[in-house]
Enzyme design. Structure first.
Site, PDB file in Angstrom:
ATOM      1  N   GLY A 186      74.928  62.216 -18.907  1.00 37.77           N
ATOM      2  CA  GLY A 186      75.807  61.416 -19.761  1.00 37.77           C
ATOM      3  C   GLY A 186      75.056  60.464 -20.681  1.00 37.77           C
ATOM      4  O   GLY A 186      75.395  60.342 -21.867  1.00 37.77           O
TER       5      GLY A 186
ATOM      6  N   ASN B 298      79.373  71.325 -12.681  1.00 37.48           N
ATOM      7  CA  ASN B 298      79.228  72.543 -11.862  1.00 37.48           C
ATOM      8  C   ASN B 298      80.149  72.547 -10.654  1.00 37.48           C
ATOM      9  O   ASN B 298      80.550  71.478 -10.188  1.00 37.48           O
ATOM     10  CB  ASN B 298      77.777  72.641 -11.379  1.00 37.48           C
TER      11      ASN B 298
ATOM     12  N   ASP C 110      71.474  77.907 -20.656  1.00 35.78           N
ATOM     13  CA  ASP C 110      70.905  79.217 -20.324  1.00 35.78           C
ATOM     14  C   ASP C 110      70.294  79.867 -21.569  1.00 35.78           C
ATOM     15  O   ASP C 110      69.235  80.494 -21.509  1.00 35.78           O
ATOM     16  CB  ASP C 110      71.987  80.121 -19.714  1.00 35.78           C
TER      17      ASP C 110
ATOM     18  N   HIS D 280      77.524  80.912 -15.219  1.00 36.87           N
ATOM     19  CA  HIS D 280      76.445  79.938 -15.126  1.00 36.87           C
ATOM     20  C   HIS D 280      76.067  79.662 -13.674  1.00 36.87           C
ATOM     21  O   HIS D 280      76.277  78.561 -13.159  1.00 36.87           O
ATOM     22  CB  HIS D 280      76.830  78.630 -15.848  1.00 36.87           C
TER      23      HIS D 280
HETATM   24  P1  NAD Z   1      74.696  62.324 -12.213  1.00 35.45           P
HETATM   25  O1  NAD Z   1      75.046  62.073 -10.803  1.00 35.45           O
HETATM   26  O2  NAD Z   1      73.425  61.765 -12.729  1.00 35.45           O
HETATM   27  O3  NAD Z   1      75.866  61.800 -13.157  1.00 35.45           O
HETATM   28  C1  NAD Z   1      77.193  62.111 -12.933  1.00 35.45           C
HETATM   29  C2  NAD Z   1      78.056  60.984 -13.445  1.00 35.45           C
HETATM   30  O4  NAD Z   1      79.412  61.342 -13.183  1.00 35.45           O
HETATM   31  C3  NAD Z   1      77.791  59.644 -12.747  1.00 35.45           C
HETATM   32  O5  NAD Z   1      77.551  58.614 -13.693  1.00 35.45           O
HETATM   33  C4  NAD Z   1      79.067  59.387 -11.967  1.00 35.45           C
HETATM   34  O6  NAD Z   1      79.406  58.013 -11.865  1.00 35.45           O
HETATM   35  C5  NAD Z   1      80.072  60.140 -12.823  1.00 35.45           C
HETATM   36  N1  NAD Z   1      81.305  60.427 -12.118  1.00 35.45           N
HETATM   37  C6  NAD Z   1      81.496  60.723 -10.812  1.00 35.45           C
HETATM   38  N2  NAD Z   1      82.807  60.844 -10.558  1.00 35.45           N
HETATM   39  C7  NAD Z   1      83.446  60.632 -11.729  1.00 35.45           C
HETATM   40  C8  NAD Z   1      84.807  60.616 -12.107  1.00 35.45           C
HETATM   41  N3  NAD Z   1      85.785  60.846 -11.237  1.00 35.45           N
HETATM   42  N4  NAD Z   1      85.096  60.349 -13.406  1.00 35.45           N
HETATM   43  C9  NAD Z   1      84.111  60.128 -14.296  1.00 35.45           C
HETATM   44  N5  NAD Z   1      82.820  60.112 -13.994  1.00 35.45           N
HETATM   45  C10 NAD Z   1      82.491  60.362 -12.722  1.00 35.45           C
HETATM   46  O7  NAD Z   1      74.728  63.904 -12.442  1.00 35.45           O
HETATM   47  P2  NAD Z   1      74.170  64.727 -13.703  1.00 35.45           P
HETATM   48  O8  NAD Z   1      72.757  65.095 -13.467  1.00 35.45           O
HETATM   49  O9  NAD Z   1      74.527  64.007 -14.952  1.00 35.45           O
HETATM   50  O10 NAD Z   1      75.022  66.089 -13.563  1.00 35.45           O
HETATM   51  C11 NAD Z   1      76.408  66.089 -13.753  1.00 35.45           C
HETATM   52  C12 NAD Z   1      76.996  67.468 -13.526  1.00 35.45           C
HETATM   53  O11 NAD Z   1      76.525  68.386 -14.508  1.00 35.45           O
HETATM   54  C13 NAD Z   1      76.633  68.100 -12.179  1.00 35.45           C
HETATM   55  O12 NAD Z   1      77.767  68.719 -11.638  1.00 35.45           O
HETATM   56  C14 NAD Z   1      75.585  69.134 -12.537  1.00 35.45           C
HETATM   57  O13 NAD Z   1      75.523  70.172 -11.609  1.00 35.45           O
HETATM   58  C15 NAD Z   1      76.104  69.593 -13.875  1.00 35.45           C
HETATM   59  N6  NAD Z   1      75.131  70.289 -14.736  1.00 35.45           N
HETATM   60  C16 NAD Z   1      75.570  71.360 -15.441  1.00 35.45           C
HETATM   61  C17 NAD Z   1      74.721  72.025 -16.285  1.00 35.45           C
HETATM   62  C18 NAD Z   1      75.200  73.188 -17.103  1.00 35.45           C
HETATM   63  O14 NAD Z   1      74.369  73.925 -17.656  1.00 35.45           O
HETATM   64  N7  NAD Z   1      76.480  73.386 -17.268  1.00 35.45           N
HETATM   65  C19 NAD Z   1      73.378  71.599 -16.401  1.00 35.45           C
HETATM   66  C20 NAD Z   1      72.960  70.497 -15.670  1.00 35.45           C
HETATM   67  C21 NAD Z   1      73.851  69.846 -14.816  1.00 35.45           C
HETATM   68  C1  LMR Z   2      71.254  73.928 -14.570  1.00 34.05           C
HETATM   69  O1  LMR Z   2      71.334  75.125 -14.859  1.00 34.05           O
HETATM   70  O2  LMR Z   2      70.226  73.279 -14.776  1.00 34.05           O
HETATM   71  C2  LMR Z   2      72.437  73.232 -13.993  1.00 34.05           C
HETATM   72  O3  LMR Z   2      73.470  74.125 -13.714  1.00 34.05           O
HETATM   73  C3  LMR Z   2      72.111  72.339 -12.851  1.00 34.05           C
HETATM   74  C4  LMR Z   2      71.755  73.078 -11.605  1.00 34.05           C
HETATM   75  O4  LMR Z   2      72.290  72.725 -10.548  1.00 34.05           O
HETATM   76  O5  LMR Z   2      70.913  73.974 -11.657  1.00 34.05           O
END
Ligand code: NAD
Ligand code: LMR
Length: 338
Positions: free
Chosen positions: A39, A144, A175, A202
């Site tokens: 974020g 995720n 990806d 994904h």
């Molecule tokens: P993080 O824990 O650093 O940040 C997550 C944020 O979400 C935190 O600030 C937390 O307070 C907030 N949060 C929790 N509950 C909430 C709610 N109900 N409403 C609003 N905000 C809320 O995690 P991150 O590293 O930023 O990852 C976040 C998500 O993204 C994970 O699920 C991760 O697996 C996913 N992700 C997806 C991809 C992709 O390619 N699609 C890549 C990387 C990470």
């Molecule tokens: C990624 O591809 O980096 C994200 O989906 C985070 C993970 O859990 O691998």
């Protein structure tokens, strides 16, 4: 802040505050989960995007600090912060695009599906607010397991009677970003010149790079194909292991999320030929959701392209991907319908 002052807007007298009116044309974007690992850099990069006039930052913790920090950047977008569930509806009201990186990330040894129990509920709650307050918004889902959270979002919108499948997109751009980088490394190409479609979903084997369709055309050995497919499918795990319990990809994800959101905004603006891979409601296969190349326009996803010719290796990969995807989709749908 004095009473009634929106978090992130200066409390300076009105004339001093005229900069805050700078971004009057452009799109309004909300980031839900804006104080997290993804974020924060995502918010910073969106604040730098000239297509964004207003940026809403929502989280359940620490939004004040992130908003104050980012609001000092001398770019056009006005930044407003929203903290906690009671401000969620205000955060998503009147926005054009909502980006959702809210939720917990993996630790070593976990699959993305292990995040389902926590993140499914988070995505459901956030989408209920979007359905109520911004049913026209385009939604980019990063949380995720994307293979399940996108079907969850779709079910929430269906229940609310606001579902437009053209406007709900799972972000699989990381990806593609990884595929372009790794192909560039192997072939000695500048990654900016590489375009490798990645289809399916994904997670693990559902991430299906179509190396036979790479541009510029590349002739890979069987060994290179095996290495590249494995590295692209396990790119997320590579980062999770390197971070050793402190989280998953955040910086490359923020980069990929901004690349994707920018494509959505250019589509909404009416630019022609905006084509990216995304996980969307689809008829490309027999599954109800699938990632493939889509054309983005004013209505959201305006065209979904067929997969094109696949070689034998890719056809076998597709069958494996579909099997796992079907289960993840069903899990998401059942979560909302139960
Ligand atoms: P993080 O824990 O650093 O940040 C997550 C944020 O979400 C935190 O600030 C937390 O307070 C907030 N949060 C929790 N509950 C909430 C709610 N109900 N409403 C609003 N905000 C809320 O995690 P991150 O590293 O930023 O990852 C976040 C998500 O993204 C994970 O699920 C991760 O697996 C996913 N992700 C997806 C991809 C992709 O390619 N699609 C890549 C990387 C990470
Ligand atoms: C990624 O591809 O980096 C994200 O989906 C985070 C993970 O859990 O691998």
């Amino acid at each position: 802040n004095p009473p009634n002052t929106q978090m992130g807007e200066s409390s300076a007298p009105a004339r001093w505050n005229c900069r805050a009116k700078g971004g009057s044309s452009g799109f309004k974007v909300a980031i839900l989960g804006a104080a997290g690992g993804i974020g924060q850099p995502l918010a910073m990069l969106m604040k730098m995007n000239p297509l964004v006039s207003v940026l809403h930052l929502y989280d359940v913790v620490n939004t004040h600090g992130v908003t104050a920090d980012i609001s000092h950047m001398d770019t056009g977008a006005v930044v407003r912060g929203f903290l906690g569930q009671q401000q969620l509806e205000d955060a998503v009201t009147g926005v054009d695009v909502v980006i959702i990186p809210a939720g917990v990330p993996r630790k070593p040894g976990m699959t993305r599906d292990d995040l389902f129990n926590i993140n499914a509920g988070i995505v459901k709650t956030l989408c209920e607010a979007i359905a109520k307050c911004s049913p026209q918004a385009m939604v980019n889902i990063i949380s995720n397991p994307v293979n399940s959270t996108v079907p969850i979002a779709a079910e929430v919108f269906k229940k609310a009677g606001t579902y437009d499948p053209r406007r709900v997109l799972g972000v699989t751009m990381l990806d593609v970003v990884r595929a372009n980088t790794f192909v560039g490394e192997v072939m000695g190409l500048d990654p900016r010149e590489v375009d490798c479609p990645v289809v399916g979903g994904h997670a693990g084997v559902t991430i299906l790079p179509l190396l036979s369709q790479v541009k510029p055309p590349c002739s890979f050995t069987q060994k290179e194909i095996g290495y590249l497919t494995d590295r692209i499918q396990n790119g997320g795990t590579e980062v999770v292991e390197a971070k050793a319990g402190t989280g998953s990809a955040t910086l490359s994800m923020a980069y990929a999320a901004v690349k994707f959101a920018d494509a959505c905004l250019r589509g909404l603006r009416g630019d022609a030929g905006v084509v990216e891979c995304a996980y969307v409601s689809s008829q490309v296969t027999e599954l109800p959701f699938f990632a493939s190349k889509v054309r983005l326009g004013r209505a959201g996803v305006e065209e979904i392209y067929p997969l094109g010719p696949l070689n034998e290796y890719e056809r076998a990969g597709l069958e494996k991907a579909k099997k796992e995807l079907a289960e993840s989709i069903q899990k998401g749908v059942s979560f909302v319908r139960k």
